[in-house]
Write a protein that holds these residues in place. Structure first.
Motif, PDB file in Angstrom:
ATOM      1  N   CYS A 173     -52.368  78.351 -41.846  1.00 33.50           N
ATOM      2  CA  CYS A 173     -53.093  79.039 -40.772  1.00 33.50           C
ATOM      3  C   CYS A 173     -54.154  78.089 -40.221  1.00 33.50           C
ATOM      4  CB  CYS A 173     -53.728  80.326 -41.297  1.00 33.50           C
ATOM      5  SG  CYS A 173     -52.557  81.491 -42.014  1.00 33.50           S
ATOM      6  N   LEU A 174     -53.713  77.085 -39.490  1.00 37.28           N
ATOM      7  CA  LEU A 174     -54.609  76.016 -39.055  1.00 37.28           C
ATOM      8  C   LEU A 174     -55.540  76.471 -37.947  1.00 37.28           C
ATOM      9  CD1 LEU A 174     -52.060  73.063 -39.119  1.00 37.28           C
ATOM     10  CD2 LEU A 174     -53.532  73.930 -40.944  1.00 37.28           C
ATOM     11  N   SER A 175     -55.064  77.318 -37.041  1.00 35.55           N
ATOM     12  CA  SER A 175     -55.930  77.805 -35.970  1.00 35.55           C
ATOM     13  C   SER A 175     -57.059  78.660 -36.535  1.00 35.55           C
ATOM     14  CB  SER A 175     -55.106  78.612 -34.967  1.00 35.55           C
ATOM     15  OG  SER A 175     -54.102  77.812 -34.377  1.00 35.55           O
ATOM     16  N   GLU A 176     -56.740  79.534 -37.498  1.00 37.93           N
ATOM     17  CA  GLU A 176     -57.775  80.349 -38.130  1.00 37.93           C
ATOM     18  C   GLU A 176     -58.758  79.485 -38.898  1.00 37.93           C
ATOM     19  OE1 GLU A 176     -54.640  80.802 -38.154  1.00 37.93           O
ATOM     20  OE2 GLU A 176     -54.118  82.865 -37.588  1.00 37.93           O
ATOM     21  N   ALA A 177     -58.241  78.451 -39.570  1.00 40.97           N
ATOM     22  CA  ALA A 177     -59.120  77.560 -40.316  1.00 40.97           C
ATOM     23  C   ALA A 177     -60.064  76.811 -39.381  1.00 40.97           C
ATOM     24  CB  ALA A 177     -58.291  76.565 -41.129  1.00 40.97           C
ATOM     25  N   GLU A 178     -59.535  76.328 -38.265  1.00 43.17           N
ATOM     26  CA  GLU A 178     -60.386  75.620 -37.304  1.00 43.17           C
ATOM     27  C   GLU A 178     -61.423  76.547 -36.702  1.00 43.17           C
ATOM     28  OE1 GLU A 178     -59.724  72.489 -33.621  1.00 43.17           O
ATOM     29  OE2 GLU A 178     -58.105  73.820 -34.247  1.00 43.17           O
ATOM     30  N   GLU A 179     -61.039  77.785 -36.423  1.00 43.04           N
ATOM     31  CA  GLU A 179     -61.985  78.757 -35.877  1.00 43.04           C
ATOM     32  C   GLU A 179     -63.094  79.076 -36.878  1.00 43.04           C
ATOM     33  OE1 GLU A 179     -61.948  83.357 -34.131  1.00 43.04           O
ATOM     34  OE2 GLU A 179     -60.091  82.357 -34.741  1.00 43.04           O
ATOM     35  N   LEU A 180     -62.740  79.177 -38.146  1.00 42.75           N
ATOM     36  CA  LEU A 180     -63.738  79.457 -39.171  1.00 42.75           C
ATOM     37  C   LEU A 180     -64.725  78.308 -39.307  1.00 42.75           C
ATOM     38  CD1 LEU A 180     -64.811  81.159 -41.552  1.00 42.75           C
ATOM     39  CD2 LEU A 180     -63.117  80.028 -42.995  1.00 42.75           C
ATOM     40  N   VAL A 181     -64.225  77.084 -39.287  1.00 42.87           N
ATOM     41  CA  VAL A 181     -65.101  75.922 -39.469  1.00 42.87           C
ATOM     42  C   VAL A 181     -66.030  75.741 -38.276  1.00 42.87           C
ATOM     43  CG1 VAL A 181     -65.138  73.426 -39.754  1.00 42.87           C
ATOM     44  CG2 VAL A 181     -63.489  74.794 -41.020  1.00 42.87           C
ATOM     45  N   VAL A 182     -65.471  75.872 -37.083  1.00 46.19           N
ATOM     46  CA  VAL A 182     -66.261  75.622 -35.877  1.00 46.19           C
ATOM     47  C   VAL A 182     -67.242  76.755 -35.607  1.00 46.19           C
ATOM     48  CG1 VAL A 182     -66.126  75.275 -33.374  1.00 46.19           C
ATOM     49  CG2 VAL A 182     -64.466  74.183 -34.882  1.00 46.19           C
ATOM     50  N   GLY A 183     -66.812  77.997 -35.823  1.00 46.73           N
ATOM     51  CA  GLY A 183     -67.646  79.130 -35.450  1.00 46.73           C
ATOM     52  C   GLY A 183     -68.598  79.609 -36.522  1.00 46.73           C
ATOM     53  N   SER A 184     -68.589  78.995 -37.696  1.00 45.58           N
ATOM     54  CA  SER A 184     -69.448  79.447 -38.783  1.00 45.58           C
ATOM     55  C   SER A 184     -70.525  78.419 -39.053  1.00 45.58           C
ATOM     56  CB  SER A 184     -68.619  79.684 -40.056  1.00 45.58           C
ATOM     57  OG  SER A 184     -69.460  80.024 -41.130  1.00 45.58           O
ATOM     58  N   ALA A 185     -71.722  78.926 -39.333  1.00 42.55           N
ATOM     59  CA  ALA A 185     -72.837  78.043 -39.678  1.00 42.55           C
ATOM     60  C   ALA A 185     -72.904  77.768 -41.172  1.00 42.55           C
ATOM     61  CB  ALA A 185     -74.146  78.673 -39.208  1.00 42.55           C
ATOM     62  N   ALA A 186     -71.907  78.220 -41.915  1.00 44.48           N
ATOM     63  CA  ALA A 186     -71.929  78.033 -43.365  1.00 44.48           C
ATOM     64  C   ALA A 186     -71.614  76.608 -43.768  1.00 44.48           C
ATOM     65  CB  ALA A 186     -70.938  78.993 -44.029  1.00 44.48           C
ATOM     66  N   PHE A 187     -71.007  75.837 -42.869  1.00 46.21           N
ATOM     67  CA  PHE A 187     -70.602  74.483 -43.206  1.00 46.21           C
ATOM     68  C   PHE A 187     -71.592  73.483 -42.615  1.00 46.21           C
ATOM     69  CE2 PHE A 187     -66.804  77.098 -43.075  1.00 46.21           C
ATOM     70  CZ  PHE A 187     -66.148  76.744 -44.247  1.00 46.21           C
TER      71      PHE A 187
END
Length: 304
Positions: A173-187
């Motif tokens: 699920c690469l699109s979901e993974a990219e969305e999570l990384v880009v849109g989250s301030a946790a990283f």
């Protein structure tokens, strides 16, 4: 999933301690009963290795907490006790090889994924990932991470990274993974860049695996077509060369040369009566060749 549940239950042994004056007196028995059942469940799990009894004890404790909440909505329910009971229940189900029931068993006490405690969600992700079934927790973990209240929890960063590494990337699920990384301030920025690089590499590999067989088939078909066309071109050049060489010679000389060659090879006597049919047949063949070579259509092609 053989973590010692006594460590999870240890900090809860003082929950049933002395009550403050502002607390309702009727809450104490329910909380005390839940803590006692939690200790019994931990003993069944760790000491007696009776996993069925541990699971049933956890269910009775959770039911007692639910009944107390229905009796008085203002009564405080120890979320820590409930979380610890679920941890023990998860481990008991895993020990009995009933890990497929873990998620449904937990959700019956929390109703919605967003309300799962971080510890419970972490155990579910680790368990299903270890059993190579990360897809079972995909929707639950994604819903939990999208919740605004959960994003303020200190455990959010660790769970987001765990969900990324154990669920999204293994499932592709690469699109979901990219969305999570880009849109989250946790990283952090370093983690974000490293993760995006890993996602890019996985996307290229996934594209190569999907298009590889088709490209190989096209390459094979193209190679066969190229070889076939090359063979046809070679045959055409040989035929054109033979025809042009044959047409460059006078027909009578060609006929005479062919006849002499036949006489030398076959070694027969032209004066013999038995040789007459063969000579007539040979003359007929040369006549056909002459008509084919000097027909208007062939002359037009040769002229072109």
């Amino acid at each position: 999933m053989k973590t010692d549940p006594s460590t999870s239950a240890a900090p809860l042994r003082g929950v049933g301690g002395p009550l403050q004056s502002s607390e309702p007196v009727r809450v104490a028995p329910a909380q005390s009963a839940a803590v006692v059942l939690l200790e019994e469940a931990a003993d069944f799990l760790v000491v007696h290795r009776d996993f069925q009894a541990a699971l049933q004890t956890c269910e009775r404790a959770c039911q007692s907490l639910a009944n107390d909440a229905l009796l008085d909505d203002a009564a405080g329910i120890s979320l820590e006790v409930k979380c610890s009971l679920c941890v023990v229940g998860i481990q008991a189900l895993a020990e009995m090889d009933r890990w497929q029931q873990v998620l449904s068993w937990v959700l019956q006490y929390y109703q919605v994924p967003e309300k799962l405690p971080p510890k419970v969600l972490e155990l579910c992700v680790l368990l299903y990932s270890k059993m190579q079934e990360p897809g079972a927790v995909l929707e639950v973990a994604s819903a939990w991470l999208r919740d605004a209240d959960n994003q303020a929890l200190p455990e959010y960063r660790a769970l987001a990274a765990l969900h990324l590494q154990r669920v999204l990337l293994p499932l592709g699920c690469l699109s979901e993974a990219e969305e999570l990384v880009v849109g989250s301030a946790a990283f952090s920025e370093e983690q974000r860049l490293g993760t995006l690089q890993a996602i890019s590499t996985a996307r290229q590999q996934q594209k190569h695996e999907q298009l590889g067989p088709e490209d190989q088939k096209l390459n094979q078909e193209g190679s066969f077509s190229h070889k076939f066309l090359s063979l046809l071109m070679l045959l055409r050049r040989l035929w054109d060369s033979a025809v042009s060489h044959f047409l460059s010679l006078p027909f009578k000389k060609s006929l005479l040369a062919a006849l002499i060659l036949c006489l030398l090879v076959v070694r027969f006597d032209p004066a013999s009566p038995s040789s007459l049919p063969f000579i007539c047949k040979l003359a007929q063949i040369f006549h056909w060749i002459r008509e084919a070579m000097f027909s208007p259509l062939h002359q037009l092609r040769a002229h072109d």
